[in-house]
Scaffold this motif. Structure first.
Motif, mmCIF file in Angstrom:
data_model
loop_
_atom_site.group_PDB
_atom_site.id
_atom_site.type_symbol
_atom_site.label_atom_id
_atom_site.label_comp_id
_atom_site.label_asym_id
_atom_site.label_seq_id
_atom_site.Cartn_x
_atom_site.Cartn_y
_atom_site.Cartn_z
ATOM 1 N N GLY A 650 41.936 29.766 39.790
ATOM 2 C CA GLY A 650 43.203 30.233 39.097
ATOM 3 C C GLY A 650 42.791 30.359 37.596
ATOM 4 N N ILE A 667 43.734 34.888 40.979
ATOM 5 C CA ILE A 667 45.196 34.395 41.538
ATOM 6 C C ILE A 667 44.372 33.367 42.494
ATOM 7 C CG2 ILE A 667 46.919 34.898 42.834
ATOM 8 C CD1 ILE A 667 47.288 35.762 40.177
ATOM 9 N N ARG A 721 49.730 40.498 39.853
ATOM 10 C CA ARG A 721 50.560 39.355 39.653
ATOM 11 C C ARG A 721 50.010 38.127 38.857
ATOM 12 N NH1 ARG A 721 52.136 36.820 45.595
ATOM 13 N NH2 ARG A 721 53.459 35.740 44.267
ATOM 14 N N THR A 722 50.688 37.379 38.315
ATOM 15 C CA THR A 722 50.098 36.220 37.388
ATOM 16 C C THR A 722 50.480 34.877 37.830
ATOM 17 O OG1 THR A 722 51.733 36.705 35.937
ATOM 18 C CG2 THR A 722 49.917 37.751 35.428
ATOM 19 N N LEU A 723 49.859 34.028 37.377
ATOM 20 C CA LEU A 723 50.154 32.533 37.883
ATOM 21 C C LEU A 723 51.446 32.109 36.668
ATOM 22 C CD1 LEU A 723 46.756 31.179 38.217
ATOM 23 C CD2 LEU A 723 48.415 31.849 39.984
#
Length: 787
Positions: A650, A667, A721-723
């Motif tokens: 990540g 991701i 999408r992101t963390l």
């Protein structure tokens, strides 16, 4: 053999230099000229070397030395030369146990009521060891010992864990260790560790493919240091603190060690508990009449688990077992080195098998990557994913942790696990003490109650060094532990540590003269959902009921009330009050009252800056951000990393491949979104700008990426999408290269340094943060995962 140092006054440290008071002559050749020879600072004669081995996250029922299913022949080797302590206790959590061990005081006394990441401004919880509690290593160093620490250090306040310090709470110089080789924080990737030598970040000598593993690396460093110390100063004893990351997650181990246990755990955790308990009785580490406690509330039975998933669950335990045996093997190599140089007989060895109970932080079905859990994205790791990635467990392709059921089994025969200070499953750890020259007993068992705060006064007593009254001009608070030396030669000696409180996250207990009163406030995998006064207290006669199986609270309410009052007295005495069960507030540095290193929303970095933790860098999660880099491209083009945060499990990076700039967002190793330019940067100066525009609408959302050279747009792309919470537990922000595991598959873990010139890199966080949407209950779960 007595020597002049035996008469040295040692209560004031450093030992004061005494002025010469004899005759002073004019000419050094004058017969009346006489000065005593310089005496090196040494401890009393025959003071032993000291080796303290602290294993991580290993419960009472794991090691074969205490009846567990994991082969630990070297722990047994130490036990054969000394003593097993069956009622030795820790604090139920990592940082607090280590702070107590190294100071000889209770963890709240030295400010470590929790892990460093949830420190508050209250004296018992601020993560700041006060200067009136000098660490054992400093006392030994000032008395003539050479001192070194290897492995894990999780006692540095988070705002002091950067390259600018201060280093007052690092192993060296503030902790009293002359040499440190290890990592700062709760855990590290054992294949790609974030290592410090002293206070300087250094890189592993190789990659996993080349045979690198941190456990082997730190052991080799310890052996080299020890041999050098005895070669150069053979009359000086050493104090070595050997604290591997094993067996804390991630459970990283060479596959051949895990494969040794193929099929050994197919029967599941309930059967393993029964088998372990039988062996424990045979060994005598629990009494014949003891009761095996029932499975703790909320932990599923093995038979409740999916048949399709059971092979994965079994493999999780095989990997864990291999990891613990791998650690035992390397402890053996260190012992071999001491034996080789003739120092083992006069070395006081402590092997503390766990800094708390086994860890129940791996979810009910375990995980291939802790990032799924801490980022609240467990839906991406369903049973099918775990089954497909079973063979990744333990390898560089994973960041794994086992299921809660295994943790409970590793705490056999006790209730509960790590974090639960109320019950022995969280605090009782098998401990072995050996000192062939100083302890006559061989292979015996000791059942006297002991606690991790007892180690420091035991060491001083063995070395015949008094507790100092002042250190560096500061009057010292006395040790709060009880020396264990009285029990070395007598199994029947009366117990001397007769009262001890326990507290962690609201889970609390008091031990007093054979009884315990306990109150469990929360389970390790859940947040607090009620007030302290609603907790139910239990009462156990632990002289007769070894495993806390029979609650006597209803039968003896008066005794329970007396012990509850005693807990409050101890809590007031040792800085436990006010009890703190908050979640969101302790996660928020401003509300908790601890400093933050980074101020504002913009930060400029320069070439050579590396190993910058998330606490040292502007937060760019759940918001837009911009990376601006001032570059010079040489003739022939450039390649390499400009800035990277996180790693293969990540993170994100900005880099150049064959002169073409790119941005990667990873991701959790499942998917990486790339934005790449088709055009190379021409030789000369450039201002490269990478902008990520967060789409909003909640946490962990995606956004649009643009890469520009000044005003000219070179590429555009999207991140799905992101963390939302953490990029990595241990991997960092690095400028000009991507250390440890790589964020992007476009480059490898080594040789990815930028071949042009970086004048500076600026990171600007947007003002569109969605962090206020973080669920308060999850905030504490996130913080606690980092212990």
């Amino acid at each position: 053999m007595a020597r002049e140092q035996d008469s040295v006054q040692r209560s004031t440290l450093p030992i004061p230099d005494l002025a010469y008071t004899g005759t002073v002559t004019y000419d050094a050749t004058d017969p009346d000229t006489h000065y005593p020879p310089i005496q090196r600072g040494l401890p009393p004669a025959d003071a032993p070397n000291v080796l303290v081995v602290l294993i991580d996250d290993t419960g009472f029922g794991a090691s074969s030395a205490f009846g567990g299913p994991v082969h630990t022949p070297n722990f047994e080797r130490v036990a054969a030369q000394g003593l097993k302590y069956t009622r030795f206790h820790t604090t139920a959590l990592c940082s607090p146990t280590r702070a107590a061990l190294l100071s000889g005081r209770n963890h709240h006394t030295v400010g470590m009521g929790g892990i460093t990441e949830i420190a508050t401004s209250a004296p018992g919880y601020n993560s700041l060891r006060p200067n009136n509690c000098a660490p054992l290593a400093e006392t030994l160093r000032l008395n003539g010992y050479n001192t070194a620490q290897f492995g894990k250090c999780h006692e540095v306040p988070v705002w002091e864990s950067s390259a600018v310090g201060p280093f007052d709470h690092w192993p060296t110089p503030g902790g009293g260790f002359e040499y440190f080789y290890g990592f700062i924080g709760g855990e590290t990737n054992q294949w790609y560790p974030a290592i410090y030598e002293g206070t300087i970040p250094v890189e592993p000598w190789g990659t996993p493919e080349q045979g690198y593993h941190f456990m082997a690396d730190m052991t080799e460093k310890a052996i080299v240091w020890t041999k050098q110390q005895k070669s150069l100063a053979p009359d000086k004893p050493f104090f070595t603190y050997f604290a591997p990351g094993a067996t804390h997650a991630p459970h990283h181990v060479p596959p051949e060690w895990a494969d040794k246990y193929a099929g050994a755990f197919d029967q599941g955790w309930d059967a393993i508990r029964e088998e372990t308990f039988a062996r424990q009785k045979e060994l005598g580490v629990v009494p014949e009449g003891a009761t095996l406690t029932t499975r703790s509330d909320g932990i599923p039975a093995w038979d409740e688990m999916s048949d399709d998933l059971k092979p994965v669950l079994a493999r999780q335990m095989e990997v864990y077992a291999g990891y613990l045996e791998y650690a035992d093997h390397h402890v053996g190599l260190l012992l071999d080195a001491l034996e080789e140089i003739g120092e083992l007989d006069n070395t006081l060895v402590y092997v503390i098998i766990g800094d708390n109970g086994a860890s129940a932080e791996g979810t009910m079905t375990g995980t291939t990557n802790e990032a799924f859990t801490i980022n609240h994205m467990t839906e991406m790791e369903d049973d099918a994913y775990k089954i497909a990635h079973k063979d990744d467990l333990g390898t560089p392709r994973s960041y794994n942790h086992y299921a809660i059921g295994w943790a409970h089994a590793m705490d056999t025969p006790y209730q509960w696990t790590k974090q639960v200070a109320s019950h022995w499953g969280g605090t009782r750890n098998g401990t072995i003490v050996s000192w062939p020259k100083g302890i006559a007993a061989r292979g015996e068992i000791r059942n006297q109650f002991a606690h991790v705060i007892d180690v420091a006064p035991t060491v001083l007593a063995a070395a015949r060094i008094p507790e100092p009254s002042t250190v560096h001009g500061v009057t010292q608070r006395p040790y709060e532990g009880t020396p264990m030396n009285y029990s070395f030669d007598s199994a029947d000696a009366d117990e001397q540590h007769t009262t001890q409180y326990f507290e962690m996250l609201g889970n609390r207990a008091i031990f007093h003269k054979g009884w315990t009163a306990v109150a469990m406030h929360k389970k390790p995998w859940l947040s607090s959902d009620h007030g302290l006064d609603e907790d139910v207290w239990e009462l156990y006669n632990v002289e007769e009921d070894w495993t806390q199986s029979h609650d006597l609270a209803a039968q003896e309410p008066e005794r329970l009330a007396e012990l509850q009052r005693l807990f409050l007295i101890q809590a007031a005495r040792f800085n436990v009050l006010p009890l703190d069960i908050r979640s969101a507030e302790r996660f928020n540095a401003e509300l908790a009252g601890r400093p933050t290193l980074v101020q504002g929303t913009s930060q400029t970095f320069y070439t050579g800056m590396k190993r910058l933790s998330e606490n040292s860098v502007v937060n760019v999660k759940n918001k837009s951000f911009t990376v601006t880099a001032k570059l010079t491209i040489p003739d022939g083009g450039a390649s390499g990393v400009i800035i990277a945060q996180g790693g293969a499990y990540g993170g994100w990076s900005v880099y150049v491949t064959d002169g073409k700039p790119a941005f990667a967002y990873n991701i959790m190793g499942i998917k990486t979104d790339f934005t790449r330019s088709d055009d190379a940067l021409a030789p000369g100066d450039h201002e490269l700008v990478v902008h990520f525009a967060y789409e909003g609408g909640g946490l962990g959302k995606g956004g649009a990426v643009t890469i520009s050279d000044g005003d000219a747009v070179l590429a555009a792309g999207t991140v799905e999408r992101t963390l939302p919470f953490f990029f990595s537990m241990d991997e960092t922000v690095d400028i000009g290269e991507d250390l440890a595991s790589p964020v992007s598959s476009d480059y490898g873990p080594a040789g990815n340094g930028f071949t042009g010139r970086i004048a500076w890199v600026r990171l600007d966080a947007g003002d569109d943060s969605h962090d206020h949407l973080i669920d308060p209950e999850h905030q504490m779960q996130i913080a606690m995962t980092r212990q």
